[in-house]
Design an enzyme around this catalytic site. Structure first.
Site, PDB file in Angstrom:
ATOM      1  CD  GLU A   3      -5.568   0.486   2.644  1.00  0.00           C
ATOM      2  OE1 GLU A   3      -5.353  -0.555   3.283  1.00  0.00           O
ATOM      3  OE2 GLU A   3      -6.278   0.522   1.633  1.00  0.00           O
ATOM      4  NE  ARG A  12      -3.812  -2.199   0.281  1.00  0.00           N
ATOM      5  CZ  ARG A  12      -3.511  -3.437  -0.165  1.00  0.00           C
ATOM      6  NH1 ARG A  12      -2.361  -3.655  -0.820  1.00  0.00           N
ATOM      7  NH2 ARG A  12      -4.336  -4.425  -0.008  1.00  0.00           N
ATOM      8  CB  SER A  45      -8.661  -1.652   4.607  1.00  0.00           C
ATOM      9  OG  SER A  45      -9.054  -2.858   4.035  1.00  0.00           O
TER      10      SER A  45
HETATM   11  C1  LIG Z   1     -15.530  -0.549  -0.339  1.00  0.00           C
HETATM   12  C2  LIG Z   1     -14.073  -0.276  -0.600  1.00  0.00           C
HETATM   13  C3  LIG Z   1     -13.195  -1.335  -0.806  1.00  0.00           C
HETATM   14  C4  LIG Z   1     -11.846  -1.104  -1.052  1.00  0.00           C
HETATM   15  N1  LIG Z   1     -11.021  -2.180  -1.278  1.00  0.00           N
HETATM   16  C5  LIG Z   1      -9.719  -1.985  -1.532  1.00  0.00           C
HETATM   17  C6  LIG Z   1      -8.856  -3.114  -1.783  1.00  0.00           C
HETATM   18  O1  LIG Z   1      -9.284  -4.254  -1.790  1.00  0.00           O
HETATM   19  N2  LIG Z   1      -7.549  -2.855  -2.031  1.00  0.00           N
HETATM   20  C7  LIG Z   1      -7.044  -1.596  -2.063  1.00  0.00           C
HETATM   21  O2  LIG Z   1      -5.828  -1.445  -2.312  1.00  0.00           O
HETATM   22  N3  LIG Z   1      -7.828  -0.511  -1.853  1.00  0.00           N
HETATM   23  C8  LIG Z   1      -9.143  -0.675  -1.588  1.00  0.00           C
HETATM   24  N4  LIG Z   1      -9.962   0.407  -1.345  1.00  0.00           N
HETATM   25  C9  LIG Z   1      -9.376   1.758  -1.352  1.00  0.00           C
HETATM   26  C10 LIG Z   1      -9.528   2.521  -2.692  1.00  0.00           C
HETATM   27  O3  LIG Z   1     -10.495   1.912  -3.501  1.00  0.00           O
HETATM   28  C11 LIG Z   1      -8.197   2.597  -3.460  1.00  0.00           C
HETATM   29  O4  LIG Z   1      -7.202   3.159  -2.668  1.00  0.00           O
HETATM   30  C12 LIG Z   1      -8.323   3.407  -4.750  1.00  0.00           C
HETATM   31  O5  LIG Z   1      -7.152   3.264  -5.519  1.00  0.00           O
HETATM   32  C13 LIG Z   1      -8.583   4.889  -4.493  1.00  0.00           C
HETATM   33  O6  LIG Z   1      -8.883   5.486  -5.737  1.00  0.00           O
HETATM   34  P1  LIG Z   1      -9.623   6.875  -5.839  1.00  0.00           P
HETATM   35  O7  LIG Z   1      -9.615   7.269  -7.283  1.00  0.00           O
HETATM   36  O8  LIG Z   1     -10.944   6.808  -5.188  1.00  0.00           O
HETATM   37  O9  LIG Z   1      -8.637   7.811  -5.016  1.00  0.00           O
HETATM   38  P2  LIG Z   1      -9.028   9.065  -4.092  1.00  0.00           P
HETATM   39  O10 LIG Z   1      -9.639   8.570  -2.830  1.00  0.00           O
HETATM   40  O11 LIG Z   1      -9.781  10.075  -4.875  1.00  0.00           O
HETATM   41  O12 LIG Z   1      -7.594   9.618  -3.783  1.00  0.00           O
HETATM   42  C14 LIG Z   1      -6.694   8.899  -2.964  1.00  0.00           C
HETATM   43  C15 LIG Z   1      -5.366   9.686  -2.856  1.00  0.00           C
HETATM   44  O13 LIG Z   1      -4.720   9.714  -4.128  1.00  0.00           O
HETATM   45  C16 LIG Z   1      -4.585  11.055  -4.617  1.00  0.00           C
HETATM   46  N5  LIG Z   1      -4.890  10.983  -6.055  1.00  0.00           N
HETATM   47  C17 LIG Z   1      -5.998  10.436  -6.631  1.00  0.00           C
HETATM   48  N6  LIG Z   1      -5.877  10.465  -7.968  1.00  0.00           N
HETATM   49  C18 LIG Z   1      -4.688  11.050  -8.248  1.00  0.00           C
HETATM   50  C19 LIG Z   1      -3.999  11.369  -9.468  1.00  0.00           C
HETATM   51  N7  LIG Z   1      -4.504  11.094 -10.674  1.00  0.00           N
HETATM   52  N8  LIG Z   1      -2.775  11.962  -9.378  1.00  0.00           N
HETATM   53  C20 LIG Z   1      -2.240  12.238  -8.167  1.00  0.00           C
HETATM   54  N9  LIG Z   1      -2.844  11.984  -6.996  1.00  0.00           N
HETATM   55  C21 LIG Z   1      -4.047  11.396  -7.043  1.00  0.00           C
HETATM   56  C22 LIG Z   1      -5.574  11.877  -3.827  1.00  0.00           C
HETATM   57  O14 LIG Z   1      -5.149  13.224  -3.720  1.00  0.00           O
HETATM   58  C23 LIG Z   1      -5.574  11.165  -2.473  1.00  0.00           C
HETATM   59  O15 LIG Z   1      -4.451  11.561  -1.710  1.00  0.00           O
HETATM   60  C24 LIG Z   1     -11.338   0.216  -1.098  1.00  0.00           C
HETATM   61  C25 LIG Z   1     -12.221   1.297  -0.902  1.00  0.00           C
HETATM   62  C26 LIG Z   1     -13.582   1.056  -0.661  1.00  0.00           C
HETATM   63  C27 LIG Z   1     -14.508   2.219  -0.481  1.00  0.00           C
END
Ligand SMILES: Cc1cc2nc3c(=O)[nH]c(=O)nc-3n(C[C@H](O)[C@H](O)[C@H](O)COP(=O)(O)OP(=O)(O)OC[C@H]3O[C@@H](n4cnc5c(N)ncnc54)[C@H](O)[C@@H]3O)c2cc1C
Length: 341
Positions: free
Chosen positions: A337, A166, A240
């Site tokens: 996380e 992570r 998580s």
């Molecule tokens: C129900 C649920 C289940 C999940 N299961 C998992 C799992 O199994 N495994 C896992 O690893 N994660 C899991 N996650 C966490 C999440 O889905 C991941 O971390 C995902 O990659 C986040 O993507 P996002 O686009 O929503 O990021 P955001 O939440 O929008 O952003 C996360 C971070 O990244 C930065 N960011 C986003 N996009 C960019 C970009 N293009 N350039 C630079 N910075 C950026 C943001 O500023 C922030 O700091 C889960 C979440 C939920 C709600």
């Protein structure tokens, strides 16, 4: 070309925790050109900048006194292919699960175990998303970004991203310096499916599937996740809340004498063991507990949920209580996380 900023924008529908928080200014970008124009505005205003993907890995604890830019750069392109593999470039604003389904549909193997993870493709390298024995780092060839300070393009090869559990340079030394615009994935044409983790094999056995395809694996993962994890569209959460802590193997052995049923995963670093944060939280009595508008999910102790109307601070307060109990009982520090904003 002109890009419009919105002011005092409520971000509730842009984060899966469903927390109300206002952005002083907000805009969506759909191309690198739009992004660069917006970065010029950010530079002029000298305000703080937050990049938003699907908002599924962050927690707003207050209004954001700066500019929030939501990434919607789309597009999937096959760059090259040979008999064994294919190189696919994907816009950072594509929805991750849709990209997985695209790959499964084409028979491109490597990401099928990562089905149904919420969020965007662009955020996937940031914390090196992982599930069911697979991490995205194993499929990433390169990550294309815009450097915020210079507005120049920069490409990081996978081996320059310092991927960890992570973790990546985008959360460490390069945090807040780049905006990811495209990710290139190297996917295999001859699938060697990974069914060893969690309940995948059990689900396949129940269906009588002896030689699973990547579609079978992705379908099994989707079923398992749906049965175990709360759907953010119904119950606010960010998956998580804590990482699985890595502890020295000697400390783990000590714990195992006290708690023989504790499970473990190999650590990322030599001599370290990953302890299951969900198990630690469950054993410390938090699973299913509700405090005000927030609680620990009844099926998955790693997930903190918003039962409706919660503030980010309520989530933080609960997470601090959980950390305190786990520390007292097991001597282990849990690390969030989720990105706390
Ligand atoms: C129900 C649920 C289940 C999940 N299961 C998992 C799992 O199994 N495994 C896992 O690893 N994660 C899991 N996650 C966490 C999440 O889905 C991941 O971390 C995902 O990659 C986040 O993507 P996002 O686009 O929503 O990021 P955001 O939440 O929008 O952003 C996360 C971070 O990244 C930065 N960011 C986003 N996009 C960019 C970009 N293009 N350039 C630079 N910075 C950026 C943001 O500023 C922030 O700091 C889960 C979440 C939920 C709600």
């Amino acid at each position: 070309m002109k890009v419009d900023l919105e002011f005092q924008k409520d971000l509730k529908k842009y984060n899966t925790f469903s927390i109300s928080a206002r952005a002083k200014s907000f805009a969506i970008f759909k191309s690198e050109k739009e992004l660069i124009l917006l970065l010029e505005e950010v530079e002029k205003s000298k305000e703080a900048l937050l990049i938003l993907g699907g908002g599924s890995n962050l927690l707003f604890t207050q209004d954001y006194q700066g500019i929030v830019l939501k990434n919607e750069i789309k597009g999937i392109q096959i760059l090259s292919e040979d008999k064994d593999s294919v190189l696919v470039k994907c816009g950072a604003g594509e929805v991750w699960h849709e990209f997985v389904q695209y790959c499964v549909g084409k028979g491109f193997a490597g990401v099928e175990n990562l089905a149904l993870i919420p969020g965007t493709v662009g955020a996937s390298p940031i914390q090196n998303i992982g599930a069911y024995g697979v991490e995205v780092k194993d499929t990433i060839e390169s990550v294309e970004c815009i450097e915020i300070a210079t507005k120049n393009k920069k490409r990081f090869l996978a081996n320059e991203c310092a991927f960890g559990y992570r973790d990546s340079i985008f959360k460490k030394t390069e945090k807040g310096k780049y905006i990811i615009t495209q990710v290139a994935f190297r996917l295999k044409k001859q699938a060697k499916v990974n069914t060893s983790y969690g309940a995948i094999q059990q689900v396949l056995d129940e269906k009588g599937i002896k030689s699973p395809t990547i579609r079978d694996v992705s379908t099994a993962v989707i079923e398992i996740r749906k049965s175990k994890l709360p759907n953010p569209a119904q119950l606010g959460n960010a998956g998580s809340f804590f990482k699985n802590p890595e502890i020295p193997s000697a400390q783990f052995e000590q714990l195992k004498t006290q708690y023989p049923d504790i499970v473990s995963y190999p650590g990322f670093k030599e001599g370290m063991i990953k302890a299951p944060a969900g198990w630690l939280i469950e054993r410390s009595g938090w699973k299913g507990k509700t405090v005000g508008n927030v609680g620990v999910h009844r099926l998955q102790a790693l997930v903190i949920v918003n039962y409706g109307g919660a503030s980010g601070q309520e989530v933080i307060d609960l997470s601090m209580e959980i950390r305190k109990t786990v520390k007292e009982m097991f001597g282990i520090d849990l690390e969030p996380e989720v990105n706390i904003i």
